[in-house]
Design an enzyme around this catalytic site. Structure first.
Site, PDB file in Angstrom:
ATOM      1  N   GLU A 101      -1.163 -11.769   4.989  1.00 34.48           N
ATOM      2  CA  GLU A 101      -1.569 -11.467   5.788  1.00 34.48           C
ATOM      3  C   GLU A 101      -1.538 -11.662   7.251  1.00 34.48           C
ATOM      4  OE1 GLU A 101      -3.255  -8.882   4.959  1.00 34.48           O
ATOM      5  OE2 GLU A 101      -4.264  -9.548   2.467  1.00 34.48           O
TER       6      GLU A 101
ATOM      7  N   HIS B 157       0.642  -0.682  -0.047  1.00 36.20           N
ATOM      8  CA  HIS B 157      -0.227  -0.231  -0.231  1.00 36.20           C
ATOM      9  C   HIS B 157       1.073   1.233   0.242  1.00 36.20           C
ATOM     10  CE1 HIS B 157      -3.564  -3.219   0.319  1.00 36.20           C
ATOM     11  NE2 HIS B 157      -3.585  -2.754   0.950  1.00 36.20           N
TER      12      HIS B 157
ATOM     13  N   HIS C 104       1.362  -7.393   4.499  1.00 36.32           N
ATOM     14  CA  HIS C 104       0.312  -6.723   4.027  1.00 36.32           C
ATOM     15  C   HIS C 104      -0.294  -6.771   5.656  1.00 36.32           C
ATOM     16  CE1 HIS C 104      -0.401  -5.126   0.051  1.00 36.32           C
ATOM     17  NE2 HIS C 104       0.471  -5.869   0.144  1.00 36.32           N
TER      18      HIS C 104
ATOM     19  N   GLU D 224      -2.624   0.463   8.054  1.00 40.06           N
ATOM     20  CA  GLU D 224      -1.878  -0.347   6.873  1.00 40.06           C
ATOM     21  C   GLU D 224      -0.903  -0.245   6.642  1.00 40.06           C
ATOM     22  OE1 GLU D 224      -1.952  -4.796   4.322  1.00 40.06           O
ATOM     23  OE2 GLU D 224      -4.594  -3.063   4.283  1.00 40.06           O
TER      24      GLU D 224
END
Length: 242
Positions: free
Chosen positions: A204, A41, A129, A74
């Site tokens: 994740e 991101h 992530h 995040e």
């Protein structure tokens, strides 16, 4: 200089031990290997410009990701953990390259990150992530591209995913309770994985919308634990593939 390196290595070993992960230690199969680390991101909100997803479709160039209910983003979590992993790998003699330079400005689109990773010709690509799943679910999952688009995605990438899953579980982390197959999740829609020409996974590490996971993610000790577990998974894969 030798003293500085020794102290750095000892500090890394201590971090791994505190995190409940057996120290990997330098040794055969590590020196000079290259890992491309992608802190997922962007800090600037991203862009909805459409870029190739690797399967004939398109996705948003970049997003800022999710956040905890308390507002911890995040993209910042991803950046922090990635920096810790990079430090630990460097202490073990593993070279690293990053997909973005900081956590304060614009970041490359997902297809540009994939191209940079392929250009580096790394031994592994690991994207860090955190998920934004249902509040009642918690735990990690490791994504890999499926069905595979090349031989690497069909073999070494699955090995990397499985090795990473095992290392995270061995560190005491819980596989996702809301999706995936015991911590593994085959995905056809992640551009970075679809475009990869080298073993690649997207991890994740937990669910930011879950109070239990969020408490760990917002803690420096928790982020150190995540980083140590990811480092252990990378090291295990590099040694397997030496």
């Amino acid at each position: 200089m030798r003293l500085v390196r020794l102290v750095t290595a000892l500090c890394t070993t201590a971090t791994l031990a505190l995190a409940g992960v057996a120290p990997a230690g330098a040794g055969p199969g590590l020196a000079g290997r290259l890992v491309f680390l992608d802190a997922g991101h962007s800090a600037d909100g991203g862009s909805t410009a459409q870029v190739p997803n690797g399967r004939g479709g398109a996705k948003d160039c970049q997003t800022s990701g999710t956040a905890t209910d308390g507002g911890y983003p995040e993209h910042t979590f991803n950046w922090d953990v990635t920096q810790r992993v990079r430090t630990e790998l460097s202490a073990l003699g593993v070279r690293t390259e990053l997909s973005r330079a900081d956590d304060s400005g614009p970041a490359p689109c997902i297809d540009v990150r994939a191209a940079a990773a392929n250009a580096a010709q790394p031994d592994a690509i690991v994207s860090i992530h955190a998920d934004g799943g249902p509040a009642g679910g918690h735990g990690f999952h490791v994504n890999y591209s499926a069905p595979p688009l090349n031989a690497v995605q069909g073999g070494p990438a699955v090995t990397l995913a499985t090795t990473m899953r095992d290392s995270l579980a061995d560190a005491g982390l819980t596989p996702s309770t809301y999706l995936g197959d015991d911590g593994l999740f085959a995905r056809p829609d992640l551009a970075g994985l679809n475009l990869a020409e080298y073993p690649a996974v997207l991890v994740e590490l937990g669910n930011m919308r879950n109070a239990e996971d969020a408490a760990v993610m917002t803690s420096a000790d928790g982020r150190a634990r995540y980083a140590a577990a990811v480092t252990s998974g990378i090291v295990a894969f590099l040694r397997q593939s030496a």
